[in-house]
Design a protein around this motif. Sequence first.
Motif, PDB file in Angstrom:
ATOM      1  N   LYS A 242       0.855  -1.192   0.000  1.00  0.00           N
ATOM      2  CA  LYS A 242       0.000   0.000   0.000  1.00  0.00           C
ATOM      3  C   LYS A 242       0.885   1.234   0.000  1.00  0.00           C
ATOM      4  CE  LYS A 242      -0.702  -0.870   4.948  1.00  0.00           C
ATOM      5  NZ  LYS A 242      -1.709  -1.041   6.007  1.00  0.00           N
ATOM      6  N   GLU A 243       0.291   2.398  -0.178  1.00  0.00           N
ATOM      7  CA  GLU A 243       1.054   3.634  -0.351  1.00  0.00           C
ATOM      8  C   GLU A 243       1.381   4.327   0.970  1.00  0.00           C
ATOM      9  OE1 GLU A 243      -1.159   6.062  -3.004  1.00  0.00           O
ATOM     10  OE2 GLU A 243      -1.055   4.661  -4.676  1.00  0.00           O
ATOM     11  N   SER A 248       4.610   9.875   3.338  1.00  0.00           N
ATOM     12  CA  SER A 248       4.821  10.097   4.773  1.00  0.00           C
ATOM     13  C   SER A 248       6.146   9.561   5.290  1.00  0.00           C
ATOM     14  CB  SER A 248       3.678   9.456   5.572  1.00  0.00           C
ATOM     15  OG  SER A 248       3.612   8.057   5.319  1.00  0.00           O
ATOM     16  N   ALA A 249       6.957   8.934   4.433  1.00  0.00           N
ATOM     17  CA  ALA A 249       8.165   8.266   4.915  1.00  0.00           C
ATOM     18  C   ALA A 249       9.119   9.205   5.623  1.00  0.00           C
ATOM     19  CB  ALA A 249       8.883   7.575   3.752  1.00  0.00           C
ATOM     20  N   ALA A 250       9.315  10.424   5.093  1.00  0.00           N
ATOM     21  CA  ALA A 250      10.344  11.317   5.653  1.00  0.00           C
ATOM     22  C   ALA A 250      10.025  11.700   7.091  1.00  0.00           C
ATOM     23  CB  ALA A 250      10.495  12.553   4.769  1.00  0.00           C
ATOM     24  N   TRP A 251       8.792  12.159   7.343  1.00  0.00           N
ATOM     25  CA  TRP A 251       8.473  12.539   8.727  1.00  0.00           C
ATOM     26  C   TRP A 251       8.350  11.310   9.619  1.00  0.00           C
ATOM     27  CZ3 TRP A 251       4.210  10.583  11.002  1.00  0.00           C
ATOM     28  CH2 TRP A 251       3.093  10.276  10.227  1.00  0.00           C
ATOM     29  N   HIS A 252       7.881  10.197   9.075  1.00  0.00           N
ATOM     30  CA  HIS A 252       7.816   8.947   9.831  1.00  0.00           C
ATOM     31  C   HIS A 252       9.221   8.521  10.266  1.00  0.00           C
ATOM     32  CE1 HIS A 252       6.606   4.893  10.929  1.00  0.00           C
ATOM     33  NE2 HIS A 252       7.334   4.355   9.958  1.00  0.00           N
ATOM     34  N   THR A 274      16.081   2.364  -5.278  1.00  0.00           N
ATOM     35  CA  THR A 274      15.129   2.235  -6.375  1.00  0.00           C
ATOM     36  C   THR A 274      13.718   2.165  -5.797  1.00  0.00           C
ATOM     37  OG1 THR A 274      15.099  -0.206  -6.468  1.00  0.00           O
ATOM     38  CG2 THR A 274      16.891   0.931  -7.627  1.00  0.00           C
ATOM     39  N   ASP A 275      12.726   1.931  -6.634  1.00  0.00           N
ATOM     40  CA  ASP A 275      11.337   1.855  -6.179  1.00  0.00           C
ATOM     41  C   ASP A 275      10.850   0.417  -6.150  1.00  0.00           C
ATOM     42  OD1 ASP A 275      11.082   4.572  -5.841  1.00  0.00           O
ATOM     43  OD2 ASP A 275      10.317   4.907  -7.870  1.00  0.00           O
ATOM     44  N   SER A 276       9.960   0.151  -5.212  1.00  0.00           N
ATOM     45  CA  SER A 276       9.266  -1.133  -5.181  1.00  0.00           C
ATOM     46  C   SER A 276       7.912  -0.929  -5.858  1.00  0.00           C
ATOM     47  CB  SER A 276       9.125  -1.632  -3.746  1.00  0.00           C
ATOM     48  OG  SER A 276       8.583  -2.934  -3.710  1.00  0.00           O
ATOM     49  N   GLN A 277       6.832  -1.459  -5.286  1.00  0.00           N
ATOM     50  CA  GLN A 277       5.528  -1.338  -5.936  1.00  0.00           C
ATOM     51  C   GLN A 277       4.988   0.098  -5.913  1.00  0.00           C
ATOM     52  OE1 GLN A 277       6.569  -4.308  -4.591  1.00  0.00           O
ATOM     53  NE2 GLN A 277       6.475  -4.910  -6.725  1.00  0.00           N
ATOM     54  N   HIS A 278       5.390   0.863  -4.904  1.00  0.00           N
ATOM     55  CA  HIS A 278       4.993   2.267  -4.812  1.00  0.00           C
ATOM     56  C   HIS A 278       6.256   3.113  -4.692  1.00  0.00           C
ATOM     57  CE1 HIS A 278       0.766   1.247  -4.392  1.00  0.00           C
ATOM     58  NE2 HIS A 278       1.120   0.328  -3.520  1.00  0.00           N
ATOM     59  N   PRO A 279       6.283   4.300  -5.301  1.00  0.00           N
ATOM     60  CA  PRO A 279       7.515   5.104  -5.319  1.00  0.00           C
ATOM     61  C   PRO A 279       7.811   5.725  -3.966  1.00  0.00           C
ATOM     62  CG  PRO A 279       5.711   6.329  -6.287  1.00  0.00           C
ATOM     63  CD  PRO A 279       5.177   4.946  -6.028  1.00  0.00           C
ATOM     64  N   HIS A 280       9.085   6.027  -3.720  1.00  0.00           N
ATOM     65  CA  HIS A 280       9.397   6.833  -2.552  1.00  0.00           C
ATOM     66  C   HIS A 280      10.074   8.127  -3.003  1.00  0.00           C
ATOM     67  CE1 HIS A 280      12.975   4.134  -2.846  1.00  0.00           C
ATOM     68  NE2 HIS A 280      13.662   5.184  -2.457  1.00  0.00           N
ATOM     69  N   ILE A 281       9.940   9.160  -2.175  1.00  0.00           N
ATOM     70  CA  ILE A 281      10.364  10.494  -2.569  1.00  0.00           C
ATOM     71  C   ILE A 281      11.419  11.052  -1.614  1.00  0.00           C
ATOM     72  CG2 ILE A 281       8.265  11.063  -3.829  1.00  0.00           C
ATOM     73  CD1 ILE A 281       7.189  12.442  -1.367  1.00  0.00           C
ATOM     74  N   THR A 282      12.029  10.187  -0.831  1.00  0.00           N
ATOM     75  CA  THR A 282      13.168  10.587  -0.022  1.00  0.00           C
ATOM     76  C   THR A 282      14.427  10.571  -0.885  1.00  0.00           C
ATOM     77  OG1 THR A 282      13.336   8.282   0.683  1.00  0.00           O
ATOM     78  CG2 THR A 282      12.241   9.816   2.179  1.00  0.00           C
ATOM     79  N   SER A 283      15.426  11.360  -0.488  1.00  0.00           N
ATOM     80  CA  SER A 283      16.665  11.426  -1.265  1.00  0.00           C
ATOM     81  C   SER A 283      17.543  10.213  -0.972  1.00  0.00           C
ATOM     82  CB  SER A 283      17.431  12.703  -0.929  1.00  0.00           C
ATOM     83  OG  SER A 283      18.054  12.585   0.342  1.00  0.00           O
ATOM     84  N   ASN A 284      18.529   9.993  -1.839  1.00  0.00           N
ATOM     85  CA  ASN A 284      19.482   8.914  -1.586  1.00  0.00           C
ATOM     86  C   ASN A 284      20.295   9.173  -0.323  1.00  0.00           C
ATOM     87  OD1 ASN A 284      18.540   7.778  -3.921  1.00  0.00           O
ATOM     88  ND2 ASN A 284      20.524   7.627  -4.940  1.00  0.00           N
ATOM     89  N   GLY A 285      20.574  10.451  -0.036  1.00  0.00           N
ATOM     90  CA  GLY A 285      21.257  10.779   1.212  1.00  0.00           C
ATOM     91  C   GLY A 285      20.426  10.408   2.423  1.00  0.00           C
TER      92      GLY A 285
END
Length: 420
Positions: A242-243, A248-252, A274-285
Motif C-alpha cells: 500500500k502507499e 509520509s516516509a520522511a516525517w515517519h 530504487t522503487d518497489s511497488q509504490h515510489p518513494h520520494i526521499t533522497s538517496n542521502g
Amino acid sequence: SEANVAKGNCGSWLNNAANESTYKIEMAEPTKASGRWCSPWRVAIIGSLADVVEYTLVTDVSDPCRLSDVSWIKPGVVSWIYWAYNHGSRDYQLIKKYIDFAADFHLPYMLIDAEWDEMGNGGNVEDALAYAKQKNIAPLLWYNSSTAWCAFGPLYRLNKPEMRQKEFAWLESMGVKGIKVDFFSQDSISTMNYFVDILEDAAKYHLMVNFHGAPIPRGWQRTYPHMMSVEGVYGAECYNNKETLTDSAAWHNCTLPFTRNVVGPMDYTPCTFTDSQHPHITSNGHELALLVAFESALQHLADRPEGYHAQPAEVRSFISSLPTVWDDTKLLSGYPSSYVVLARKSGACWYIAGLNGTNEKKSLAVDLSFIQEPVKKITLYADGEERNQFDIQMLSALKKSVHEVDCLPRGGFVMKVSLD
C-alpha cells in the motif's frame, strides 16, 4: 513501554479507542496464575528528548544474559530479496543474484525468505545453501510462525518442541546462522511463551533470531542476545502492499528514533534507492542515513543489487564497512517528525546521521564538540543537486565545531568521523 516479559505473561498495549486524548494500558488477555507470579515491567522514560533517545531502561530492567557462550553471535549486514520483487524465494537464480551481491559488497549474510520450500528454476534450497557456502556467505532462513497468516511456507515446522529442535539441528548442520520467524498473531500468553521457546531452542543450535510480523521487543535482547532484531514497525515493506510511505516516509523516519527504536532493535529494512511497488520520494542521502539512524543488529539491505551497484564508489565502500552494533549513541539535535541528527560510535569512528522530515530544504547543524578524541578524517555523504545524487566531501579534521549541512526536501546525510 514494557520489559522482561517472561513465560506466563501476556503483552500489553496503549488503547485510546474510547477517547482519542486518553491512553490506557490494557493487557492482551486476563492472566490467571497460582503460586509465585511476577509481572513484567511497565516502564516510562521521562526527560529531555536526548534522555529518551539515549536511555537503555528497557534492557536495564530485563534479566541478564542466560547464555554461557555468546562467541557465535555475529551482528552484520544482510542482503534480502523480498522488498524489490514483493515475493519470496522460489527462484533459485534470484537467490544466487543476492548471494553474489552479498559477496561483492563483503556482507556476511544473505536471507533466504518465504517459500524457499518451493524453490525451483535450476536449484532447491540445499543448492542455495551450498552456493552461499561457496561464496563464503552465511545464510539465514525464513519461517512462518504458523500461528496467524499461513499463506506462505514453510509451515508448522517450529510449533512443537520436537519438530523445532529437529529443524534447528538440520539448519546448524547446513551452515545456516540464523532464522527469521514471521506472522505472529497477538500479544497473548501463548505467543509470549512461543517467542521465548524459539529463543531458548535456537541458542542450543547457535542460531540468531529475527522476529518479523511481531510486536515490539521487550528487553529480550539482553536476556537472549542472539535475538538480533524485531519488526514491530511500519518499515520499508510499506512501499509494497500500500502507499503508506510514499508521502509520509520522511516525517515517519524522523519520528522512529524518538519512539519505536528507543524500545529495541528495529527491522525496518532501510536504505532503498530504487522503487518497489509504490515510489518513494526521499533522497538517496536520506536513505543512506537510515542505516545509521535506525539500530538493528542484523541490518537488512532490501533493494535490488543493481540499486547499490549504481551508487558512487565511496557509498559502496561505506555500505561494505557498515557496523550494525554501537558502543555509544548521542542525540545531537532534532524533534519528532521534523528532523534528527543522531551520532553513533563504533570503535574508532563516529557515524552521524541527519534526516530532514519536511518538504522544504533544511540546513542541519552538526556540532562535533562532543568528541573528546583527536579527529583524523571527516567524510560527508550529503545530498547532491537531485534527489538521487550524492555530494561527497572531505571536511577539515581540524574543525571540531559546527558544520552546516544542506539537505534537500526529505533529504539527509551521513558524516563519518574517523578518530586517531
